[in-house]
Design an enzyme around this catalytic site. Structure first.
Site, PDB file in Angstrom:
ATOM      1  N   LYS A 280     -22.228  -8.740  30.837  1.00  0.00           N
ATOM      2  CA  LYS A 280     -21.142  -9.314  30.048  1.00  0.00           C
ATOM      3  C   LYS A 280     -20.763 -10.683  30.600  1.00  0.00           C
ATOM      4  O   LYS A 280     -20.973 -10.949  31.785  1.00  0.00           O
ATOM      5  CB  LYS A 280     -19.912  -8.404  30.118  1.00  0.00           C
ATOM      6  CG  LYS A 280     -20.020  -7.121  29.324  1.00  0.00           C
ATOM      7  CD  LYS A 280     -18.720  -6.332  29.366  1.00  0.00           C
ATOM      8  CE  LYS A 280     -18.821  -5.050  28.565  1.00  0.00           C
ATOM      9  NZ  LYS A 280     -19.037  -5.249  27.124  1.00  0.00           N
ATOM     10  N   ARG A 354     -22.567   5.001  24.095  1.00  0.00           N
ATOM     11  CA  ARG A 354     -23.253   5.973  23.232  1.00  0.00           C
ATOM     12  C   ARG A 354     -24.330   6.734  23.993  1.00  0.00           C
ATOM     13  O   ARG A 354     -24.666   7.861  23.662  1.00  0.00           O
ATOM     14  CB  ARG A 354     -23.800   5.249  21.998  1.00  0.00           C
ATOM     15  CG  ARG A 354     -24.779   4.175  22.296  1.00  0.00           C
ATOM     16  CD  ARG A 354     -24.960   3.197  21.140  1.00  0.00           C
ATOM     17  NE  ARG A 354     -23.902   2.179  21.094  1.00  0.00           N
ATOM     18  CZ  ARG A 354     -23.840   1.227  20.166  1.00  0.00           C
ATOM     19  NH1 ARG A 354     -24.730   1.187  19.194  1.00  0.00           N
ATOM     20  NH2 ARG A 354     -22.856   0.350  20.182  1.00  0.00           N
TER      21      ARG A 354
HETATM   22  N1  BES Z   1     -16.998  -0.902  26.428  1.00  0.00           N
HETATM   23  C1  BES Z   1     -17.642  -1.774  25.510  1.00  0.00           C
HETATM   24  C2  BES Z   1     -16.830  -1.969  24.234  1.00  0.00           C
HETATM   25  C3  BES Z   1     -15.619  -2.835  24.357  1.00  0.00           C
HETATM   26  C4  BES Z   1     -15.753  -4.203  24.513  1.00  0.00           C
HETATM   27  C5  BES Z   1     -14.373  -2.296  24.274  1.00  0.00           C
HETATM   28  C6  BES Z   1     -14.629  -5.002  24.603  1.00  0.00           C
HETATM   29  C7  BES Z   1     -13.255  -3.089  24.353  1.00  0.00           C
HETATM   30  C8  BES Z   1     -13.382  -4.446  24.535  1.00  0.00           C
HETATM   31  C9  BES Z   1     -18.998  -1.221  25.112  1.00  0.00           C
HETATM   32  O1  BES Z   1     -19.672  -0.546  26.105  1.00  0.00           O
HETATM   33  C10 BES Z   1     -19.841  -2.379  24.715  1.00  0.00           C
HETATM   34  O2  BES Z   1     -20.132  -3.174  25.548  1.00  0.00           O
HETATM   35  N2  BES Z   1     -20.189  -2.451  23.450  1.00  0.00           N
HETATM   36  C11 BES Z   1     -20.970  -3.518  22.937  1.00  0.00           C
HETATM   37  C12 BES Z   1     -21.986  -2.944  21.987  1.00  0.00           C
HETATM   38  C13 BES Z   1     -23.018  -3.933  21.555  1.00  0.00           C
HETATM   39  C14 BES Z   1     -23.901  -4.297  22.723  1.00  0.00           C
HETATM   40  C15 BES Z   1     -23.837  -3.317  20.453  1.00  0.00           C
HETATM   41  C16 BES Z   1     -20.016  -4.473  22.210  1.00  0.00           C
HETATM   42  O3  BES Z   1     -19.086  -4.021  21.552  1.00  0.00           O
HETATM   43  O4  BES Z   1     -20.212  -5.673  22.365  1.00  0.00           O
HETATM   44 MN    MN Z   2     -20.819  -1.852  27.323  1.00  0.00          MN
END
Ligand code: BES
Ligand code: MN
Ligand code: ZN
Length: 498
Positions: A280, A354
């Protein structure tokens, strides 16, 4: 905080402060009228002079009002009497608390229970006054070396009920409010703890602690070697990138009789989500300590249900890992086999939620569940779609979705349904495995739920995406404890219906 209920006139309360509602514009509530009469029109005079309009946000603190036995009277503006929503009821209570905190009063008699809230009875108002007051007073100070001391902290709230006939209901509502509020508090604390303290192991210890507090709660913890035997290749592919061992926690609360099929709550417990190799960006990454808020809400709701000894069977399942980049972490393109036997191409290691949930959903089959509800901070896309007000809801069984929507309306901890149509499934196609772990452009919350739905075919299932509601960002950064209120209400509604 101590909470009780009592019936009686406001001018007769020998107490630090009596709290009285006033409506817009300049309309006295019935308790305000009673005090007004006792004090020879003191209140109506103030109102006529424009000292308080009755708008939401107004407060006016009075001292030594004639012919009353209390030290102070706090008038609290509630807005128009006819349109007081659940949200406004929370705000009104919070305005009360903020003013009281600087008043010096420690024991309070609240007549805010008189406020008409659409379709809500006295029990609801008492329960939610408690939740609102605790919400407003919550602070996470345990890691600060200098604690801010409040001069004279509030100690006790007495809620007014209409006559002795309402006392029993009122006391029941107090018990419910305090138990749910404690569950919310617990979920907030777990959420706010940083990733170096709230690890998978810490969550397991919290779950074990719950079992020591109640004799009908049993906690078991599967370690990585146990999960290997079960073939949980998806979950393990996430945990292997971290020095913290992953775990699968099972909390069984059995108070509903042997034959009753359980409700299964599955909570995403990623104690820190760096994204893994699909790292990230740096800004705001600290907030990924909140990626275990689904797990925290499961522990919170189980704690509330066990406190109340509700006659149900509930299983809390918490897959918990840390998502980190490492020499042996999963790479984009890796293919893993889930416990269900389905293979997954990991195209993005940041779509890890997931991957841990799918194995927990397969594991849930062994409990012959009545329903399975998973709770997860799953997608940033959910924040884009719905913002911070409702959680996203997706389900393969409409009656279950409706029960959750309705529990959201009752509790004020709302969710909003998104479609789980077949049409979206094709976004998960992979050239090399049974499915990819991301759905590409568009409808990120729905394709994440589509992914999960492939592991939830054997029972009625709902998914709550709490990415937008589990915590607040900015200056008020902190966990909200949501959706403990929603889940607790769902359980209470079911007990009534069955
Ligand atoms: N934990 C995150 C989702 C999230 C991001 C929640 C920001 C709250 C604030 C999750 O694990 C994630 O990183 N999801 C990705 C999925 C994508 C790679 C398909 C996302 O939402 O960017
Ligand atoms: Mn994630
Ligand atoms: Zn995550």
């Amino acid at each position: 905080m101590e909470y009780t209920v009592k019936s009686g006139n406001p001018e007769k309360q020998r107490i630090g402060c009596v709290v009285i509602p006033v409506f817009a514009s300049r309309k006295l509530s019935s308790s305000a009228k009673i005090i007004d009469k006792a004090s020879d029109g003191y209140i109506s005079n103030l109102v006529r002079r424009g000292e308080i309009e009755g708008d939401l946000g107004n407060t006016l603190l009075l001292h030594n009002v004639e012919n009353t036995l209390c030290d102070r009277i706090l008038l609290v503006g509630c807005g128009k009497e006819k349109d007081i929503t659940v949200n406004n009821f929370y705000k009104i209570n919070c305005n009360m608390v903020k003013t009281l905190q600087s008043s010096g009063a420690t024991e309070i008699a609240s007549y805010l229970t008189e406020i008409p809230v659409k379709r809500k009875d006295i029990r609801w108002k008492i329960q939610h006054s408690i939740e609102a007051i605790d919400e407003c007073l919550y602070k996470f100070n345990q890691l600060k070396s200098k604690k801010e001391e409040t001069r004279r902290p509030l100690r006790k709230f007495i809620f007014s009920v209409n006559g002795r006939g309402q006392l029993m209901q009122g006391e029941e509502a107090v018990r419910q409010g305090m138990a749910i509020s404690a569950g919310i508090h617990l979920a907030k604390d777990l959420g706010n703890l940083p990733g170096n303290m709230c690890t998978p192991d810490y969550l397991a210890k919290q779950a074990i602690k719950l079992a020591t507090q109640h004799n009908n709660v049993k906690t078991t913890v599967l370690e990585e070697k146990d999960m290997e035997k079960l073939g949980m290749g998806a979950l393990l592919s996430v945990s292997k990138g971290s020095r913290e061992p992953g775990k699968l926690i099972t909390i069984e609360y059995s108070a509903g009789g042997k034959k009753q099929a359980p409700i299964v709550f599955v909570g995403k417990g990623v104690t820190f989500d760096s994204g893994g190799i699909s790292l990230k960006p740096g800004a705001g990454m600290d907030e990924m300590k909140y990626d275990m808020c689904g797990a925290a809400s499961v522990i919170g709701v189980l704690s509330a249900c066990a406190d109340l000894q509700l006659a149900v069977n509930i299983i809390g399942l918490i897959p918990t890992v840390e998502n980190m980049p490492d020499g042996i972490a999963s790479r984009p393109g890796d293919i893993v086999t889930s416990m269900s036997g389905q293979t997954i191409e990991i195209l993005n290691t940041d779509a890890e939620g997931r991957l841990i949930l799918c194995d927990a959903l397969t594991y849930a089959e062994k409990f012959d569940p009545d329903v399975v509800i998973d709770i997860a901070t799953l997608t940033g896309a959910c924040i884009t779609a719905l913002g911070a007000h409702p959680a996203g809801l997706l389900s393969n069984h409409n009656p279950l979705a409706n029960d959750l929507l309705s529990a959201g309306q009752t509790s004020g901890d709302r969710c909003w349904q998104l479609p789980l149509w077949e049409d979206y499934q094709e976004q998960l196609k992979s050239n090399f495995a049974d499915m990819a772990n991301i759905g590409g452009k568009g409808a990120g919350t729905i394709t994440a739920a589509c992914f999960l739905s492939r592991f939830a075919k054997k029972y009625h299932w709902a998914h709550l995406d709490i990415a937008g509601v589990a915590w607040k960002t900015g200056t008020h950064k902190g966990a909200t404890g949501r959706p403990v209120g929603l889940l607790a209400q769902y359980v209470l509604d079911r007990i009534k219906a069955h």
